[in-house]
Design a protein around this motif. Structure first.
Motif, PDB file in Angstrom:
ATOM      1  N   VAL A  13       0.867  -1.179   0.000  1.00 41.63           N
ATOM      2  CA  VAL A  13       0.000   0.000   0.000  1.00 41.63           C
ATOM      3  C   VAL A  13       0.900   1.225   0.000  1.00 41.63           C
ATOM      4  N   ILE A  14       0.648   2.121  -0.944  1.00 43.83           N
ATOM      5  CA  ILE A  14       1.467   3.322  -1.069  1.00 43.83           C
ATOM      6  C   ILE A  14       0.571   4.533  -0.829  1.00 43.83           C
ATOM      7  N   HIS A  15       0.847   5.265   0.264  1.00 48.48           N
ATOM      8  CA  HIS A  15       0.148   6.512   0.542  1.00 48.48           C
ATOM      9  C   HIS A  15       0.942   7.297   1.587  1.00 48.48           C
ATOM     10  N   PRO A  16       0.841   8.599   1.560  1.00 46.47           N
ATOM     11  CA  PRO A  16       1.562   9.370   2.580  1.00 46.47           C
ATOM     12  C   PRO A  16       1.073   9.054   3.986  1.00 46.47           C
ATOM     13  N   TYR A  17      -0.231   8.964   4.168  1.00 45.69           N
ATOM     14  CA  TYR A  17      -0.829   8.601   5.446  1.00 45.69           C
ATOM     15  C   TYR A  17      -2.281   8.199   5.179  1.00 45.69           C
ATOM     16  N   TYR A  18      -2.939   7.627   6.200  1.00 44.83           N
ATOM     17  CA  TYR A  18      -4.246   7.006   5.976  1.00 44.83           C
ATOM     18  C   TYR A  18      -5.265   7.983   5.404  1.00 44.83           C
ATOM     19  N   SER A  19      -5.277   9.213   5.913  1.00 45.24           N
ATOM     20  CA  SER A  19      -6.302  10.175   5.495  1.00 45.24           C
ATOM     21  C   SER A  19      -5.886  10.983   4.266  1.00 45.24           C
ATOM     22  N   SER A  20      -4.823  10.581   3.589  1.00 45.49           N
ATOM     23  CA  SER A  20      -4.391  11.330   2.404  1.00 45.49           C
ATOM     24  C   SER A  20      -5.397  11.168   1.272  1.00 45.49           C
ATOM     25  N   ALA A  21      -5.296  12.035   0.277  1.00 45.72           N
ATOM     26  CA  ALA A  21      -6.285  12.077  -0.805  1.00 45.72           C
ATOM     27  C   ALA A  21      -6.073  10.979  -1.836  1.00 45.72           C
ATOM     28  N   THR A  22      -4.901  10.364  -1.864  1.00 47.32           N
ATOM     29  CA  THR A  22      -4.621   9.311  -2.849  1.00 47.32           C
ATOM     30  C   THR A  22      -4.030   8.094  -2.145  1.00 47.32           C
ATOM     31  N   HIS A  23      -4.361   6.925  -2.692  1.00 48.03           N
ATOM     32  CA  HIS A  23      -3.848   5.659  -2.181  1.00 48.03           C
ATOM     33  C   HIS A  23      -3.617   4.740  -3.377  1.00 48.03           C
ATOM     34  N   ALA A  24      -2.610   3.907  -3.278  1.00 53.42           N
ATOM     35  CA  ALA A  24      -2.384   2.868  -4.283  1.00 53.42           C
ATOM     36  C   ALA A  24      -2.213   1.538  -3.567  1.00 53.42           C
ATOM     37  N   VAL A  25      -2.970   0.545  -4.011  1.00 55.54           N
ATOM     38  CA  VAL A  25      -2.899  -0.812  -3.462  1.00 55.54           C
ATOM     39  C   VAL A  25      -2.422  -1.735  -4.571  1.00 55.54           C
ATOM     40  N   LEU A  26      -1.392  -2.512  -4.303  1.00 55.29           N
ATOM     41  CA  LEU A  26      -0.895  -3.502  -5.264  1.00 55.29           C
ATOM     42  C   LEU A  26      -0.785  -4.850  -4.579  1.00 55.29           C
ATOM     43  N   MET A  27      -1.200  -5.893  -5.290  1.00 52.11           N
ATOM     44  CA  MET A  27      -1.234  -7.219  -4.679  1.00 52.11           C
ATOM     45  C   MET A  27      -0.881  -8.274  -5.713  1.00 52.11           C
ATOM     46  N   GLN A  28      -0.313  -9.344  -5.231  1.00 51.80           N
ATOM     47  CA  GLN A  28      -0.055 -10.528  -6.039  1.00 51.80           C
ATOM     48  C   GLN A  28      -0.421 -11.730  -5.190  1.00 51.80           C
ATOM     49  N   PRO A  29      -1.624 -12.290  -5.400  1.00 52.78           N
ATOM     50  CA  PRO A  29      -2.071 -13.382  -4.528  1.00 52.78           C
ATOM     51  C   PRO A  29      -1.139 -14.592  -4.541  1.00 52.78           C
ATOM     52  N   LYS A  30      -0.467 -14.836  -5.670  1.00 54.64           N
ATOM     53  CA  LYS A  30       0.398 -16.023  -5.738  1.00 54.64           C
ATOM     54  C   LYS A  30       1.692 -15.662  -6.453  1.00 54.64           C
ATOM     55  N   LEU A  31       2.790 -15.730  -5.729  1.00 51.55           N
ATOM     56  CA  LEU A  31       4.118 -15.519  -6.280  1.00 51.55           C
ATOM     57  C   LEU A  31       4.937 -16.782  -6.047  1.00 51.55           C
ATOM     58  N   ARG A  32       5.329 -17.455  -7.134  1.00 54.13           N
ATOM     59  CA  ARG A  32       6.142 -18.662  -7.021  1.00 54.13           C
ATOM     60  C   ARG A  32       7.617 -18.255  -6.922  1.00 54.13           C
ATOM     61  N   VAL A  33       8.266 -18.649  -5.824  1.00 56.12           N
ATOM     62  CA  VAL A  33       9.682 -18.362  -5.620  1.00 56.12           C
ATOM     63  C   VAL A  33      10.443 -19.689  -5.660  1.00 56.12           C
ATOM     64  N   ASP A  34      11.151 -19.938  -6.778  1.00 54.17           N
ATOM     65  CA  ASP A  34      11.984 -21.132  -6.903  1.00 54.17           C
ATOM     66  C   ASP A  34      13.368 -20.792  -7.443  1.00 54.17           C
ATOM     67  N   ALA A  35      13.623 -19.452  -7.519  1.00 58.04           N
ATOM     68  CA  ALA A  35      14.929 -18.953  -7.949  1.00 58.04           C
ATOM     69  C   ALA A  35      14.999 -17.494  -7.526  1.00 58.04           C
ATOM     70  N   ASP A  36      16.133 -16.827  -7.790  1.00 53.33           N
ATOM     71  CA  ASP A  36      16.214 -15.406  -7.485  1.00 53.33           C
ATOM     72  C   ASP A  36      15.095 -14.667  -8.196  1.00 53.33           C
ATOM     73  N   THR A  37      14.379 -13.852  -7.463  1.00 51.85           N
ATOM     74  CA  THR A  37      13.176 -13.197  -7.992  1.00 51.85           C
ATOM     75  C   THR A  37      13.161 -11.740  -7.578  1.00 51.85           C
ATOM     76  N   SER A  38      12.735 -10.871  -8.499  1.00 53.54           N
ATOM     77  CA  SER A  38      12.569  -9.451  -8.197  1.00 53.54           C
ATOM     78  C   SER A  38      11.099  -9.083  -8.320  1.00 53.54           C
TER      79      SER A  38
END
Length: 464
Positions: A13-38
């Motif tokens: 979650v990217i926002h300056p603070y909870y009551s700020s005027a803008t918010h960005a939510v990013l999610m990845q429900p499933k990330l397979r890690v079986d090697a170096d990953t970025s």
């Protein structure tokens, strides 16, 4: 960071603070890690959420995103919940590839609220279940897509408050928790609009007294989750008698999901049998001053496994495999100064049950009788007048002609009883004494398989 190989969930979650005027939510429900990953979490990867309602005066007062996803075999489904001040200024993005619809979902839900000309709350409740790409979206809701709910909550004593919550349920059937409950003084009336798009919603209310840390939660009522048909007006009347035992109806969830009912799997009985559902069919629980609870199998008492009776929550009993005759008795009394009606509710069931498949829950053959007369919001009727008291049989005997269905009435708080006939198999017709007092009701039922119920409700309603 270093992590073991496996499947992970990424959330940011990217926002300056909870009551700020803008918010960005990013999610990845499933990330397979079986090697170096970025993994890069960048607000520019998110898409806007833009939702409008057909009421310019209504303000967005709740915004929640609930995400559910599969995890490794043998593990419960995972979940994320984002609680935000508003959908306005919100952007949401999904990282990684899409997952099949049966592996991940995101439920967006929120409230838009205003007051009408009489100062009563008017609230729009909207929810969407999304699969595939779970990121931002646009919705322009039209009035023709909404069901209207005229909600009233009564009370039988003065100086009581109320908390009401209207909540969606996720595709898994779980209650989705928000933060925007309505609090007020009883009696209460509100207007609610619910979006008709396949998402089930439930209604819940609590009666309370006191302030702050001295708040006392006196009783609870709930409308089981259902979908609400656009264009229709529903009248939901909470906290008005006759209060009595509750069983779920066809299609309703039961104690296997934490709701009321009585079921068996193998040699385990699971039961939740609250005694204070209201006259409109909302199930309910209440504080009490005295309680009795017992389960007998062929005359031998069976203790509950969890240390509390089925009137207080979901409990279990380990029972004999053989077919047995069971007698289940529940009896709760409550303080007339707090609850002037249904001051004592007693249900006695006798039924046959034997071992059932262990891998599925089978409903036990219990029945209850719900009384639903037209009472005032304080659960009263007129003294000296005739009143029709409709009744409904719920449970195993519903929809059948039972072997026996008899009724008794008492006008002296259960000291003496007299028989009263059912009219047309649908209602009682009672003539109240001229003096103010109370009406107590008793039902005796035997279904076609010989299972029985004796249900007694003292001070079912008052006359004035």
């Amino acid at each position: 960071m270093r992590v073991p190989k496996g499947d992970y969930t990424v959330s940011g979650v990217i926002h300056p603070y909870y009551s700020s005027a803008t918010h960005a939510v990013l999610m990845q429900p499933k990330l397979r890690v079986d090697a170096d990953t970025s993994v890069t979490i960048d607000a520019r990867q998110a898409q806007p959420v833009e939702i409008t309602v057909p009421d310019a005066a209504a303000e967005n007062t709740e915004a929640v995103i609930a995400v559910g996803f599969d995890r490794a075999e043998g593990l419960r489904k995972g979940s994320l919940e984002y609680i935000l001040p508003s959908f306005q200024g919100l952007r949401v993005g999904q990282l990684g590839s899409e997952l099949p619809a049966d592996q991940a979902f995101a439920q967006y839900f929120g409230d838009w609220t205003r007051q009408d000309e009489e100062g009563r709350p008017v609230t729009y409740h909207l929810a969407w279940n999304r699969t595939g790409r779970l990121g931002g979206f646009t919705a322009e809701v039209e009035r023709k897509q909404l069901a209207k709910v005229d909600l009233q909550a009564g009370v039988a004593v003065a100086d009581r408050k109320v908390q009401v919550e209207v909540s969606p349920h996720t595709p898994d059937g779980d209650l989705a928790f928000g933060y925007n409950d309505l609090r007020g003084v009883l009696p209460l009336r509100t207007t609610d609009y619910i979006l008709d798009n396949g998402v089930p919603w439930s209604l819940r209310m609590w009666q309370t007294s006191g302030e702050g840390r001295e708040t006392r939660w006196e009783s609870f009522l709930m409308r089981m989750p259902r979908t609400w048909e656009a264009g229709r007006t529903y009248h939901e009347r909470f906290n008005v008698g006759v209060f009595g035992p509750f069983l779920p109806g066809p299609g309703d969830a039961g104690p296997e999901r934490g709701y009321p009912g009585a079921v068996r799997a193998g040699n385990v009985i699971r039961a939740y049998l609250p005694l204070f559902g209201d006259g409109a069919g909302h199930w309910g629980s209440s504080d009490y001053t005295a309680a009795e609870s017992s389960l007998l199998a062929d005359g031998k008492e069976i203790p509950d496994d969890y240390g509390f009776p089925p009137t207080e929550g979901v409990t279990e009993y380990t029972v004999p495999a053989r077919g047995s005759t069971y007698k289940l008795t529940l009896d709760n009394s409550r303080d007339p100064a707090v609850y002037p009606v249904s001051t004592r509710v007693r249900a006695e069931w006798a039924f046959r049950s034997g071992e059932t498949p262990e891998d599925e829950w089978t409903a036990l053959p219990l029945s209850v009788v719900r009384f639903s007369p037209e009472l005032t919001l304080s659960s009263t009727a007129k003294a000296g007048k005739r009143l029709e008291v409709p009744f409904t049989v719920v449970g195993a005997a519903a929809g059948q002609r039972p072997q026996k269905l008899a009724f008794e009435v008492s006008y002296d708080e259960g000291t003496t009883w007299q028989p009263t006939k059912a009219i047309g198999g649908t209602h009682l017709s009672l003539t109240h004494p001229a003096e103010a007092g109370s009406v107590s009701l008793r039902a005796k039922l035997t279904d076609r398989q010989g299972n029985t119920l004796v249900q007694t409700i003292e001070r079912a309603y008052l006359t004035r």
